[in-house]
Design an enzyme around this catalytic site. Structure first.
Site, short mmCIF file in Angstrom:
data_model
loop_
_atom_site.label_atom_id
_atom_site.label_comp_id
_atom_site.label_asym_id
_atom_site.label_seq_id
_atom_site.Cartn_x
_atom_site.Cartn_y
_atom_site.Cartn_z
N TYR A 123 0.67 -1.05 0.10
CA TYR A 123 0.22 0.03 0.01
C TYR A 123 0.40 1.54 0.00
O TYR A 123 0.70 2.47 -0.20
CB TYR A 123 -1.20 0.66 1.35
CG TYR A 123 -1.93 -1.07 1.18
CD1 TYR A 123 -1.64 -2.41 1.26
CD2 TYR A 123 -3.15 -0.47 1.03
CE1 TYR A 123 -2.33 -3.19 0.97
CE2 TYR A 123 -4.17 -1.68 1.40
CZ TYR A 123 -3.81 -3.04 0.64
OH TYR A 123 -5.21 -3.70 0.79
N LYS A 170 3.57 -14.38 5.97
CA LYS A 170 4.10 -15.00 4.68
C LYS A 170 5.54 -15.47 4.00
O LYS A 170 5.88 -15.51 2.85
CB LYS A 170 3.75 -15.83 3.02
CG LYS A 170 3.14 -16.24 2.00
CD LYS A 170 2.62 -16.79 2.26
CE LYS A 170 2.44 -18.02 0.83
NZ LYS A 170 1.63 -19.06 1.52
N ASP A 203 -1.95 -17.62 4.52
CA ASP A 203 -3.03 -18.94 4.06
C ASP A 203 -3.98 -19.70 5.41
O ASP A 203 -4.66 -20.55 4.55
CB ASP A 203 -2.90 -19.94 3.24
CG ASP A 203 -1.19 -20.23 3.58
OD1 ASP A 203 -0.51 -19.47 3.78
OD2 ASP A 203 -0.44 -21.29 1.90
N ASP A 227 -5.84 -6.19 5.79
CA ASP A 227 -6.92 -5.57 5.08
C ASP A 227 -8.27 -7.26 4.83
O ASP A 227 -9.63 -7.35 5.11
CB ASP A 227 -6.51 -4.60 3.47
CG ASP A 227 -7.85 -4.30 2.64
OD1 ASP A 227 -8.76 -4.33 3.07
OD2 ASP A 227 -7.49 -3.93 1.43
#
Ligand code: NAD
Length: 331
Positions: A123, A170, A203, A227
Site C-alpha cells: 500500500y 508469508k 493462507d 485488509d
C-alpha cells in the site's frame, strides 16, 4: 470532559453519527463535540476536501469520531480517509470482531482483534509499468514499521487482558519482507512473557479462522493481509453493519466504522448505527471512560438480542433513529 472532533461524513454518515451522538449523550458520556465537515460536504461548499481546520481540530483534540466519507470513482478525487491516515501517521488499524447474540452468523462466541499495519507493504503506492506488458508493485516492510505495529499489538493485549498474539505472515515465500516482519515480532514477543505468542502463515490463518475462530485472540499483520483478514473476521460476526474500527497513531486516534457511506440509502434513515456506535464505545475505552462504555455496549447488546427494533440488515424494520431510541430506552 473530553473534547472530540466529530466528522459526520457524507452519504448515510450524518444519520448514523447523529444516532450515535444521541446515545452517548443519553448515557451521560462526558464528551464535548467539535463538529467538522470534510470530504464531499466540504467540497460542495467550495472548500478543500480535507480543510486545514479539520486537521487542526484533530491535532488539538488528539481524538476524533468519524462517519464514512465517499471517494467518487474515476474523478481524480483522492481518498480523504487515506489522506487523514497518512497526514496524521495513524499507523495502526484496529478492528475487533465480536459476536453478539441476535446477530446471525456462523459462530456464537467469536472475540477477535485484528491489528493491521496501516502505512507500508504493497500500500506504499510504489507501482509502475515495466514496458507495456508488465507491471511492478514494490512491497516495503521496515524494521521501524514492524516494531511499532507489533509493540502496539502486545500493548493492546496487555491493557485489554488478552492472552495471545498471533503474527500473520508469508515468510516461507517472502523471506526478506515478511521474514523481517516475523523476526521483529519474535524479538518483541520476548519482552512480553505474560502474553502467549505464536505465528501463522497467512493462507493457513484464513482456513483456521473459518474453521475454529475461537482459538485466536489478537492477530498482528502487515497491511495487505490485514485488509483481507479483517473483512474475513467481520464476515464471521455478521458483516459490515456491525464492524467497528480505529486508526491509531502515536498520540492521535480516529474511530470509525469499517463500512463506507452506503450512498444508495442516504437520507432514508435506514442503515444500521451499530458499527459506528461500537467505534464510539472503543473511543470511550481509549479515553478511559470504561463504565459508560460498558453501559452503552450492554444496552446495544440487549437491543440486538431482542432483535425487534433493529435495522433491515439484521432482519428488522426499525429505522436508524428508532434503533437508536431503543438503545437509549435500554440505557
Ligand atoms: P459501503 O460499505 O458503503 O456499502 C457496502 C454494502 O454494505 C452496501 O450494500 C451498503 O448498503 C451496506 N452497508 C454499509 N454500511 C451499512 C450499514 N451501516 N447498515 C446497513 N448496511 C450497510 O461500501 P461501498 O458501496 O463500496 O462504498 C461506498 C462509498 O464509501 C465509496 O465512495 C467508498 O470509497 C466509501 N468508503 C468509505 C470508507 C470510510 O470512510 N472509511 C470506507 C469504505 C468505503
Amino acid at each position: 470532559m473530553h473534547t472530540v472532533t466529530l466528522i459526520p461524513g457524507d452519504g448515510t454518515g450524518p444519520e448514523i453519527v447523529d444516532a450515535t451522538v444521541a446515545v452517548l449523550e443519553a448515557a451521560g458520556a462526558p464528551i464535548q463535540w467539535e463538529r467538522k465537515e470534510a470530504g464531499l460536504t466540504a467540497y460542495e461548499k467550495g472548500r478543500d476536501l480535507l480543510p486545514e481546520d479539520v486537521l487542526e481540530s484533530i491535532k488539538r483534540n488528539k481524538i476524533a469520531l468519524k462517519g464514512p466519507l465517499t471517494t467518487p470513482v474515476g474523478t481524480g478525487f483522492r481518498s480523504v480517509n487515506v489522506a487523514l491516515r497518512k497526514e496524521l501517521d495513524l499507523y495502526a488499524n484496529l478492528r475487533p470482531a465480536k459476536s453478539y447474540t441476535g446477530i446471525q452468523s456462523r459462530y456464537d462466541n467469536v472475540d477477535l482483534v485484528v491489528v493491521r499495519e496501516n502505512t507500508e507493504d504493497l500500500y506504499a503506492g510504489v507501482e509502475h509499468m515495466v514496458g507495456e506488458d508488465a507491471a511492478e508493485s514494490i512491497k516495503i516492510i521496515t524494521r521501524k514499521g514492524s516494531e511499532r505495529i507489533v509493540r502496539f499489538a502486545f500493548e493492546y493485549a496487555v491493557k485489554n487482558n488478552r492472552k495471545k498474539v498471533t503474527a500473520v505472515h508469508k515468510a516461507n515465500i517472502m523471506k526478506y519482507t515478511d521474514g523481517l516482519f516475523l523476526s521483529v515480532a519474535q524479538g518483541i514477543s520476548e519482552e512480553y512473557p505474560q502474553v502467549k505468542f505464536e505465528d501463522r502463515i497467512v493462507d493457513n490463518m484464513c482456513m483456521q479462522l473459518v474453521i475454529k475462530p475461537q482459538l485466536y485472540d489478537v492477530m498482528v499483520m502487515p497491511n495487505l493481509y490485514g485488509d483481507i483478514i479483517s473483512d474475513l473476521c467481520a464476515g464471521l460476526v455478521g458483516g459490515l453493519g456491525v464492524a467497528p474500527g480505529a486508526n491509531i497513531g502515536k498520540d492521535i486516534a480516529i474511530f470509525e466504522p469499517v463500512h463506507g457511506s452506503a450512498p444508495k440509502y442516504a437520507g432514508k434513515n435506514k442503515v444500521n448505527p451499530t458499527a459506528i456506535l461500537l467505534s464510539a464505545v472503543m473511543m470511550l475505552r481509549h479515553l478511559g471512560e470504561m463504565i459508560v462504555a460498558k453501559k452503552i455496549e450492554r444496552a446495544l447488546a440487549e437491543v440486538l438480542a431482542q432483535g425487534t427494533r433493529v435495522t433491515y440488515d439484521l432482519g428488522g424494520k426499525a429505522t436508524t433513529t428508532e434503533m437508536a431510541q431503543a438503545i437509549i430506552e435500554q440505557l
